[in-house]
Design a protein around this motif. Sequence first.
Motif, mmCIF file in Angstrom:
data_model
loop_
_atom_site.group_PDB
_atom_site.id
_atom_site.type_symbol
_atom_site.label_atom_id
_atom_site.label_comp_id
_atom_site.label_asym_id
_atom_site.label_seq_id
_atom_site.Cartn_x
_atom_site.Cartn_y
_atom_site.Cartn_z
ATOM 1 N N ARG A 1 0.840 -1.201 0.000
ATOM 2 C CA ARG A 1 0.000 0.000 0.000
ATOM 3 C C ARG A 1 0.876 1.252 0.000
ATOM 4 O O ARG A 1 0.635 2.198 -0.739
ATOM 5 N N ASP B 1 0.970 4.049 -2.905
ATOM 6 C CA ASP B 1 0.724 5.464 -2.594
ATOM 7 C C ASP B 1 1.911 6.324 -3.001
ATOM 8 O O ASP B 1 1.746 7.423 -3.529
ATOM 9 N N SER C 1 0.091 5.348 5.069
ATOM 10 C CA SER C 1 1.397 5.329 4.411
ATOM 11 C C SER C 1 2.340 6.348 5.041
ATOM 12 O O SER C 1 3.542 6.098 5.182
#
Length: 102
Positions: free
Chosen positions: A15, A19, A87
């Motif tokens: 993830r 991102d 993130s």
Amino acid sequence: MPRKRPDVLRGLSSRFRADLDRLERTRNYLWPGDVERALEAWLRYADSPARRLWLDDHPPYSCSCDVSPAESRQLLEFVAHALPRKSARELRRRLQELDDLY
């Protein structure tokens, strides 16, 4: 013999990588790979005993990097604010690990 580049993104989630990829593609102030290079520069600086000799953002030796560690750290902080919350937390954890070395 050239030095092996450290995998500074190892251990970060898919993830986070997605991102980060999205951020680097959509912001006109970032190029693909900028954050990875900044993390690598900050890691090399934070982990180097030569950091104590660094004065006024000028390396005491020939540096192969094109930005100073201070600029790298500043970019990383800026990116941490631009990433989505989860993130950003991952990046801040990694930065804290490196900052603790410093």
